[in-house]
Write an enzyme that holds these catalytic residues in place. Structure first.
Site, PDB file in Angstrom:
ATOM      1  N   THR A  65       8.676   7.575  -1.131  1.00  0.00           N
ATOM      2  CA  THR A  65      10.127   7.483  -1.325  1.00  0.00           C
ATOM      3  C   THR A  65      10.466   7.599  -2.805  1.00  0.00           C
ATOM      4  O   THR A  65       9.802   7.012  -3.656  1.00  0.00           O
ATOM      5  CB  THR A  65      10.658   6.138  -0.782  1.00  0.00           C
ATOM      6  OG1 THR A  65      10.288   6.006   0.588  1.00  0.00           O
ATOM      7  CG2 THR A  65      12.164   6.053  -0.903  1.00  0.00           C
ATOM      8  N   ARG A 105      12.604   4.004   8.088  1.00  0.00           N
ATOM      9  CA  ARG A 105      11.812   5.048   8.740  1.00  0.00           C
ATOM     10  C   ARG A 105      11.615   4.763  10.231  1.00  0.00           C
ATOM     11  O   ARG A 105      11.761   5.652  11.070  1.00  0.00           O
ATOM     12  CB  ARG A 105      10.463   5.189   8.025  1.00  0.00           C
ATOM     13  CG  ARG A 105      10.620   5.624   6.574  1.00  0.00           C
ATOM     14  CD  ARG A 105       9.365   5.361   5.736  1.00  0.00           C
ATOM     15  NE  ARG A 105       8.229   6.170   6.159  1.00  0.00           N
ATOM     16  CZ  ARG A 105       7.037   6.107   5.581  1.00  0.00           C
ATOM     17  NH1 ARG A 105       6.835   5.267   4.563  1.00  0.00           N
ATOM     18  NH2 ARG A 105       6.046   6.870   5.995  1.00  0.00           N
ATOM     19  N   LEU A 158       9.267   0.333  -3.719  1.00  0.00           N
ATOM     20  CA  LEU A 158       9.608   1.493  -2.898  1.00  0.00           C
ATOM     21  C   LEU A 158       8.306   2.050  -2.341  1.00  0.00           C
ATOM     22  O   LEU A 158       7.264   2.003  -3.013  1.00  0.00           O
ATOM     23  CB  LEU A 158      10.297   2.577  -3.737  1.00  0.00           C
ATOM     24  CG  LEU A 158      11.735   2.351  -4.212  1.00  0.00           C
ATOM     25  CD1 LEU A 158      12.176   3.533  -5.074  1.00  0.00           C
ATOM     26  CD2 LEU A 158      12.690   2.162  -3.049  1.00  0.00           C
ATOM     27  N   ASP A 159       8.351   2.597  -1.130  1.00  0.00           N
ATOM     28  CA  ASP A 159       7.175   3.263  -0.588  1.00  0.00           C
ATOM     29  C   ASP A 159       6.750   4.382  -1.528  1.00  0.00           C
ATOM     30  O   ASP A 159       7.579   4.988  -2.214  1.00  0.00           O
ATOM     31  CB  ASP A 159       7.474   3.860   0.789  1.00  0.00           C
ATOM     32  CG  ASP A 159       7.685   2.800   1.854  1.00  0.00           C
ATOM     33  OD1 ASP A 159       7.314   1.644   1.618  1.00  0.00           O
ATOM     34  OD2 ASP A 159       8.228   3.148   2.924  1.00  0.00           O
ATOM     35  N   ARG A 160       5.468   4.676  -1.516  1.00  0.00           N
ATOM     36  CA  ARG A 160       4.934   5.704  -2.409  1.00  0.00           C
ATOM     37  C   ARG A 160       5.649   7.049  -2.244  1.00  0.00           C
ATOM     38  O   ARG A 160       5.927   7.749  -3.218  1.00  0.00           O
ATOM     39  CB  ARG A 160       3.438   5.866  -2.146  1.00  0.00           C
ATOM     40  CG  ARG A 160       2.763   6.878  -3.069  1.00  0.00           C
ATOM     41  CD  ARG A 160       1.267   6.901  -2.829  1.00  0.00           C
ATOM     42  NE  ARG A 160       0.617   7.860  -3.719  1.00  0.00           N
ATOM     43  CZ  ARG A 160      -0.696   8.058  -3.760  1.00  0.00           C
ATOM     44  NH1 ARG A 160      -1.494   7.364  -2.984  1.00  0.00           N
ATOM     45  NH2 ARG A 160      -1.212   8.938  -4.590  1.00  0.00           N
TER      46      ARG A 160
END
Length: 325
Positions: free
Chosen positions: A153, A252, A149-151
């Site tokens: 998120t 996004r 997961l993105d940091r």
């Protein structure tokens, strides 16, 4: 994960033996050694293999050799740094990780990853979720990320506790048997008719070293995200996003390209909309991995795990004025 025993005095470099378990059957020996010989540089492992100082069943082997259960690996005496990643137990986000576990059994665990915490260390980050979990669970023989997961998120993150579970879940990801659903608060009124975005995406590295993703339907990778409106608010919409493909920053960028950037997105956001949301108390990207569905690696039963919104996100929604469809 492995059984091992050593010879000679423990104060000096010593011969090491490892017996491959069923869980590591089929894994390449170079990958196995990178994981097992902590602190040994990759270049050294390849050199040891080339010189025959690492052998399998008393025979020389190549880096691409795939291990078989009960193989015995002999590693010649080398100095191994066993330094562990230091995790600050003073950080509340790390101390509270145990409370964020949503599901756990002997094969895997699913955690509600906090926003602002990387999934792993690197790129200027001393530690991430996986390092923190390993520090909190020192008795665990294996903990590996199934996906990322993105940091910024938050939400469902799956961690495998056995090699067999990791292989199984990776196969499910390749075959699109894993379904991940995200909740995002976006700018403006999202049309009910906009249920699918298929813009191609391409990664670009800026001179500053920052990586951004742009829409490129000629040279970009095929991408698809499906959307459903959950709730309209004054000036914003809460949508559910289902990424059919798993490209970097996919949700996004797909939101941004349709004129509905996600609230407080530092890369793809809208300054005025972000300012409005910050005035309401939002201090992070409003993108949350709300649920994940997959077949259990052992039973093959379909399971779904849901992650509740963190209080700050729910508090923001409570402040906003709801509008009718």
């Amino acid at each position: 994960m492995l059984k091992s025993f050593v010879m000679n005095d423990t104060t000096k470099p010593q011969v090491r033996f490892f017996t491959v378990t069923q869980d590591d059957d089929g894994q390449r020996i170079d990958n196995y050694l990178l994981k097992t010989l902590k602190g040994v540089p990759k270049s050294m492992i390849y050199r040891l293999l080339r010189k025959g100082e690492i052998r399998v069943n008393k025979k020389r082997t190549k880096p691409e050799y795939k291990l078989v259960a009960e193989d015995v690996i002999r590693v010649a005496p080398i100095r191994v740094s066993e330094k562990q990643t230091t995790v600050s137990t003073q950080l509340n986000v790390v101390a509270n990780l145990e409370k964020q576990i949503l599901f756990e059994d002997d094969r895997l665990l699913v955690i509600n990853k906090p926003s602002g915490m990387a999934v792993h260390g690197g790129s200027g980050v001393n530690f991430g979720v996986i390092e923190a979990l390993r520090a909190l669970r020192p008795q665990a023989t294996m903990l590996e990320l199934v996906h990322r997961l993105d940091r910024d998120t938050s939400g469902c993150l799956v961690v495998a506790k056995k090699r067999s579970a990791l292989r199984n879940l990776h196969e499910q990801l390749r075959e699109k048997k894993v379904q991940k659903f995200y909740h995002a608060l976006v700018k403006g009124r999202w049309s009910n008719k906009l249920t699918r975005v298929t813009e191609g995406l391409k990664k670009n590295d800026l001179k500053s070293g920052e990586r951004i993703v742009v829409v490129d339907n000629i040279n970009g990778k095929e991408s698809e995200t499906r959307y459903k409106v959950l709730q309209y608010y004054k000036g914003a919409t809460l949508v559910r996003a289902f990424p059919v493909t798993g490209r970097t920053h996919q949700i996004r960028v797909h939101c941004q390209t349709k004129g509905h950037p996600i609230a407080c997105d530092p890369k793809y956001g809208h300054p005025e909309f972000d300012a409005q949301m910050k005035e309401q108390g939002l201090s992070r990207l409003f993108l949350h991995a709300a649920s994940i569905e997959f077949n259990h690696p052992l039973t093959n039963n379909r399971i779904m795990v849901e992650a509740p919104l963190e209080p700050s996100l729910q508090k923001l929604l409570n402040k906003l004025t709801q509008e009718k469809p």
